[in-house]
Scaffold this motif. Structure first.
Motif, PDB file in Angstrom:
ATOM      1  N   ALA A 122       6.204  12.226   0.889  1.00  0.00           N
ATOM      2  CA  ALA A 122       7.517  14.232   1.176  1.00  0.00           C
ATOM      3  C   ALA A 122       8.667  13.612   1.757  1.00  0.00           C
ATOM      4  O   ALA A 122       9.960  14.020   1.540  1.00  0.00           O
ATOM      5  CB  ALA A 122       6.559  14.908   2.093  1.00  0.00           C
ATOM      6  N   ARG A 123       8.628  12.229   3.021  1.00  0.00           N
ATOM      7  CA  ARG A 123       9.732  12.002   3.877  1.00  0.00           C
ATOM      8  C   ARG A 123      10.522  11.123   2.880  1.00  0.00           C
ATOM      9  O   ARG A 123      11.514  10.230   3.401  1.00  0.00           O
ATOM     10  CB  ARG A 123       9.040  11.669   4.981  1.00  0.00           C
ATOM     11  N   MET A 124       9.978  10.505   1.559  1.00  0.00           N
ATOM     12  CA  MET A 124      11.337   9.312   1.224  1.00  0.00           C
ATOM     13  C   MET A 124      11.920  10.209   0.493  1.00  0.00           C
ATOM     14  O   MET A 124      12.510   9.443   0.190  1.00  0.00           O
ATOM     15  CB  MET A 124       9.908   8.902   0.368  1.00  0.00           C
ATOM     16  N   LEU A 125      11.841  11.604   0.056  1.00  0.00           N
ATOM     17  CA  LEU A 125      12.283  12.373  -0.721  1.00  0.00           C
ATOM     18  C   LEU A 125      13.392  12.770  -0.148  1.00  0.00           C
ATOM     19  O   LEU A 125      13.605  13.718   1.060  1.00  0.00           O
ATOM     20  CB  LEU A 125      11.551  14.202  -1.273  1.00  0.00           C
ATOM     21  N   ALA A 126      14.534  12.455  -0.633  1.00  0.00           N
ATOM     22  CA  ALA A 126      15.754  13.493  -0.379  1.00  0.00           C
ATOM     23  C   ALA A 126      15.831  15.262  -0.682  1.00  0.00           C
ATOM     24  O   ALA A 126      15.456  15.605  -1.438  1.00  0.00           O
ATOM     25  CB  ALA A 126      17.127  13.080  -1.321  1.00  0.00           C
ATOM     26  N   PRO A 127      16.606  15.796   0.054  1.00  0.00           N
ATOM     27  CA  PRO A 127      16.940  17.231   0.180  1.00  0.00           C
ATOM     28  C   PRO A 127      16.973  17.097  -1.272  1.00  0.00           C
ATOM     29  O   PRO A 127      17.591  16.900  -2.381  1.00  0.00           O
ATOM     30  CB  PRO A 127      18.410  18.047   0.890  1.00  0.00           C
ATOM     31  N   GLY A 128      16.285  18.755  -1.828  1.00  0.00           N
ATOM     32  CA  GLY A 128      16.453  18.793  -3.292  1.00  0.00           C
ATOM     33  C   GLY A 128      15.465  17.832  -4.223  1.00  0.00           C
ATOM     34  O   GLY A 128      15.124  18.549  -5.617  1.00  0.00           O
ATOM     35  N   GLY A 129      15.165  16.696  -3.892  1.00  0.00           N
ATOM     36  CA  GLY A 129      14.011  15.819  -4.263  1.00  0.00           C
ATOM     37  C   GLY A 129      12.530  16.602  -5.646  1.00  0.00           C
ATOM     38  O   GLY A 129      11.764  17.165  -4.434  1.00  0.00           O
ATOM     39  N   LEU A 130      12.116  15.632  -5.986  1.00  0.00           N
ATOM     40  CA  LEU A 130      10.657  15.714  -6.864  1.00  0.00           C
ATOM     41  C   LEU A 130       9.329  15.375  -6.503  1.00  0.00           C
ATOM     42  O   LEU A 130       9.681  14.220  -6.427  1.00  0.00           O
ATOM     43  CB  LEU A 130      11.330  16.101  -8.226  1.00  0.00           C
ATOM     44  N   LEU A 131       8.935  15.891  -5.762  1.00  0.00           N
ATOM     45  CA  LEU A 131       7.200  14.824  -5.828  1.00  0.00           C
ATOM     46  C   LEU A 131       6.111  15.062  -7.086  1.00  0.00           C
ATOM     47  O   LEU A 131       6.131  16.580  -7.088  1.00  0.00           O
ATOM     48  CB  LEU A 131       6.551  15.257  -4.417  1.00  0.00           C
ATOM     49  N   SER A 132       5.955  14.648  -7.730  1.00  0.00           N
ATOM     50  CA  SER A 132       4.629  14.692  -9.089  1.00  0.00           C
ATOM     51  C   SER A 132       3.539  13.813  -8.337  1.00  0.00           C
ATOM     52  O   SER A 132       4.090  12.683  -8.313  1.00  0.00           O
ATOM     53  CB  SER A 132       5.702  13.740  -9.813  1.00  0.00           C
ATOM     54  N   ASP A 187       0.642  -1.519   0.170  1.00  0.00           N
ATOM     55  CA  ASP A 187      -0.020   0.257   0.234  1.00  0.00           C
ATOM     56  C   ASP A 187       0.897   1.306  -0.224  1.00  0.00           C
ATOM     57  O   ASP A 187       1.982   1.183   0.672  1.00  0.00           O
ATOM     58  CB  ASP A 187      -0.977   0.116   1.268  1.00  0.00           C
ATOM     59  N   GLY A 188       0.459   2.780  -0.684  1.00  0.00           N
ATOM     60  CA  GLY A 188       1.183   3.301  -0.456  1.00  0.00           C
ATOM     61  C   GLY A 188       1.368   4.039   0.845  1.00  0.00           C
ATOM     62  O   GLY A 188       2.103   4.781   0.362  1.00  0.00           O
ATOM     63  N   ARG A 189       0.488   3.908   1.352  1.00  0.00           N
ATOM     64  CA  ARG A 189       0.751   4.830   2.887  1.00  0.00           C
ATOM     65  C   ARG A 189       1.732   3.820   3.485  1.00  0.00           C
ATOM     66  O   ARG A 189       1.958   4.598   4.915  1.00  0.00           O
ATOM     67  CB  ARG A 189      -0.979   4.354   3.601  1.00  0.00           C
ATOM     68  N   ASP A 190       2.012   2.982   3.152  1.00  0.00           N
ATOM     69  CA  ASP A 190       3.075   1.598   3.627  1.00  0.00           C
ATOM     70  C   ASP A 190       4.772   2.723   3.468  1.00  0.00           C
ATOM     71  O   ASP A 190       5.211   1.374   3.878  1.00  0.00           O
ATOM     72  CB  ASP A 190       3.093   0.991   4.117  1.00  0.00           C
ATOM     73  N   THR A 191       4.553   3.661   3.138  1.00  0.00           N
ATOM     74  CA  THR A 191       6.463   3.305   2.572  1.00  0.00           C
ATOM     75  C   THR A 191       7.248   3.499   4.000  1.00  0.00           C
ATOM     76  O   THR A 191       7.907   2.947   3.163  1.00  0.00           O
ATOM     77  CB  THR A 191       6.603   4.625   1.910  1.00  0.00           C
ATOM     78  N   GLY A 192       7.017   4.407   4.654  1.00  0.00           N
ATOM     79  CA  GLY A 192       7.811   4.158   5.920  1.00  0.00           C
ATOM     80  C   GLY A 192       7.946   2.690   6.077  1.00  0.00           C
ATOM     81  O   GLY A 192       9.518   2.356   6.811  1.00  0.00           O
ATOM     82  N   VAL A 193       7.448   1.872   5.825  1.00  0.00           N
ATOM     83  CA  VAL A 193       7.758   0.051   5.930  1.00  0.00           C
ATOM     84  C   VAL A 193       8.337  -0.643   5.314  1.00  0.00           C
ATOM     85  O   VAL A 193       9.522  -1.128   5.680  1.00  0.00           O
ATOM     86  CB  VAL A 193       6.157  -0.783   6.236  1.00  0.00           C
ATOM     87  N   HIS A 194       8.505   0.488   4.368  1.00  0.00           N
ATOM     88  CA  HIS A 194       9.632  -0.396   3.439  1.00  0.00           C
ATOM     89  C   HIS A 194      10.804   0.168   2.498  1.00  0.00           C
ATOM     90  O   HIS A 194      11.854  -0.203   2.608  1.00  0.00           O
ATOM     91  CB  HIS A 194       9.218  -0.815   1.698  1.00  0.00           C
ATOM     92  N   PHE A 195      10.960   1.098   2.617  1.00  0.00           N
ATOM     93  CA  PHE A 195      11.994   2.346   2.676  1.00  0.00           C
ATOM     94  C   PHE A 195      12.303   3.636   3.460  1.00  0.00           C
ATOM     95  O   PHE A 195      11.217   3.606   4.652  1.00  0.00           O
ATOM     96  CB  PHE A 195      11.908   3.043   1.507  1.00  0.00           C
ATOM     97  N   LEU A 196      13.809   4.340   3.212  1.00  0.00           N
ATOM     98  CA  LEU A 196      14.154   5.074   5.008  1.00  0.00           C
ATOM     99  C   LEU A 196      14.271   6.485   4.650  1.00  0.00           C
ATOM    100  O   LEU A 196      13.806   6.951   2.760  1.00  0.00           O
ATOM    101  CB  LEU A 196      16.163   4.022   5.036  1.00  0.00           C
ATOM    102  N   PRO A 197      13.545   6.895   4.943  1.00  0.00           N
ATOM    103  CA  PRO A 197      13.270   8.800   4.558  1.00  0.00           C
ATOM    104  C   PRO A 197      14.539   8.693   3.833  1.00  0.00           C
ATOM    105  O   PRO A 197      15.800   8.527   4.268  1.00  0.00           O
ATOM    106  CB  PRO A 197      13.374   9.001   5.904  1.00  0.00           C
ATOM    107  N   GLY A 198      14.252  10.368   3.155  1.00  0.00           N
ATOM    108  CA  GLY A 198      15.355  10.535   2.418  1.00  0.00           C
ATOM    109  C   GLY A 198      16.027   9.553   0.777  1.00  0.00           C
ATOM    110  O   GLY A 198      16.738  10.551   0.338  1.00  0.00           O
ATOM    111  N   SER A 199      15.254   7.962   0.674  1.00  0.00           N
ATOM    112  CA  SER A 199      15.540   7.278   0.261  1.00  0.00           C
ATOM    113  C   SER A 199      15.797   7.774  -1.855  1.00  0.00           C
ATOM    114  O   SER A 199      16.036   6.892  -2.500  1.00  0.00           O
ATOM    115  CB  SER A 199      15.574   6.368   0.088  1.00  0.00           C
ATOM    116  N   PHE A 200      14.879   9.020  -1.936  1.00  0.00           N
ATOM    117  CA  PHE A 200      14.766   8.880  -3.215  1.00  0.00           C
ATOM    118  C   PHE A 200      14.312   9.946  -4.501  1.00  0.00           C
ATOM    119  O   PHE A 200      14.578  11.608  -3.268  1.00  0.00           O
ATOM    120  CB  PHE A 200      12.821   8.943  -3.396  1.00  0.00           C
ATOM    121  N   ASP A 201      15.263  10.610  -5.366  1.00  0.00           N
ATOM    122  CA  ASP A 201      15.451  11.637  -5.882  1.00  0.00           C
ATOM    123  C   ASP A 201      13.929  12.185  -6.424  1.00  0.00           C
ATOM    124  O   ASP A 201      13.543  13.357  -6.394  1.00  0.00           O
ATOM    125  CB  ASP A 201      16.718  11.776  -7.025  1.00  0.00           C
ATOM    126  N   VAL A 202      13.063  10.960  -6.947  1.00  0.00           N
ATOM    127  CA  VAL A 202      12.454  11.457  -7.518  1.00  0.00           C
ATOM    128  C   VAL A 202      10.849  10.159  -6.732  1.00  0.00           C
ATOM    129  O   VAL A 202      10.655   9.661  -6.548  1.00  0.00           O
ATOM    130  CB  VAL A 202      11.846  11.730  -8.433  1.00  0.00           C
TER     131      VAL A 202
END
Length: 233
Positions: free
Chosen positions: A112-122, A76-91
């Motif tokens: 938003a928590r998944m984004l690295a600094p300067g990362g893009l949320l689409s 589920d997209g609401r469980d990103t924190g279960v699968h990935f560390l914060p700041g793990s993605f550029d986009v």
């Protein structure tokens, strides 16, 4: 949407940089696979088994190098924190998902928590400021009148879903640390086209007109969909 996304990526990241991309609610993987072909490392998250099967089938037909760059996660997209560390993605992409989420705030904050600094949320969402347009153009006057006072609607699949207003989402993006950078309208002229309609002979001209309208006021404000791009501070 693909051209708009490519434009934002090209304007934000160095040419040739291999980006870490997360596609939440990837569906059958069309966008994820396209970005993997472009050389990026892509992770797609999807919970629908039929969509996952279609994405895996499409991926299986790709060259080995592309297959190695794309990972599919069932969840589920609401469980990103279960699968990935914060700041793990550029986009981070979330296209055509929010309309199915009754309370989107936790999902947005997690993206938003998944984004690295300067990362893009689409984000691609149904435009809550233009819900009356589709029924109105179809001559459903009662439906058009009712649509002015709600963000709820019934989609073409017969499902009761919800739309988002630009001002509301702008405030939410600022609140989660990924303020709105730019936005586009999607399906300004073509929203009333029936599903499965054959492509017209002048498809390129149609796409050019849609692209221009999606960047131009006041046309983009009445688009069926909005494509919002936020940037992590």
């Amino acid at each position: 949407m693909a051209r708009q996304l490519d434009e934002q990526i090209a304007g934000r990241f160095a040419v040739g940089r291999r980006l870490r991309v997360l596609d939440v609610g990837m569906g059958q993987g069309t966008q994820a696979l396209r970005l993997a072909r472009a050389g990026h490392q892509v992770t797609g998250v999807e919970r629908d088994a039929t969509m996952i099967a279609a994405a895996r089938e499409a991926l299986a037909g790709q060259p080995e190098g592309i297959r190695e760059r794309m990972r599919i996660v069932e969840g589920d997209g609401r469980d990103t924190g279960v699968h990935f560390l914060p700041g793990s993605f550029d986009v981070v992409l979330c296209h055509g998902v929010l309309m199915y989420v009754e309370e989107p705030d936790p999902l947005l904050a997690g993206l938003a928590r998944m984004l690295a600094p300067g990362g893009l949320l689409s984000l691609v969402v149904r435009n809550g400021d233009a819900l009356a347009l589709r029924p109105g153009l179809h001559g459903d006057w009662a439906g058009a009148l009712a649509a002015f006072d709600t963000v709820n609607y019934r989609n073409r699949l017969g499902l009761d879903v919800r739309a988002d207003r630009l001002a509301t989402l702008t405030a939410k993006l600022a609140g989660i640390g990924a303020p709105l950078h730019t936005w586009y309208g999607v399906r300004v002229f073509t929203d009333t086209a029936p599903d499965g309609a054959p492509a017209p002979d002048d498809l390129e001209v149609l796409l050019a007109a849609e692209e221009r309208a999606g960047r131009t006021d006041p046309y983009r404000t009445v688009a069926a969909l909005l494509h919002l791009c936020g940037v992590r501070g």
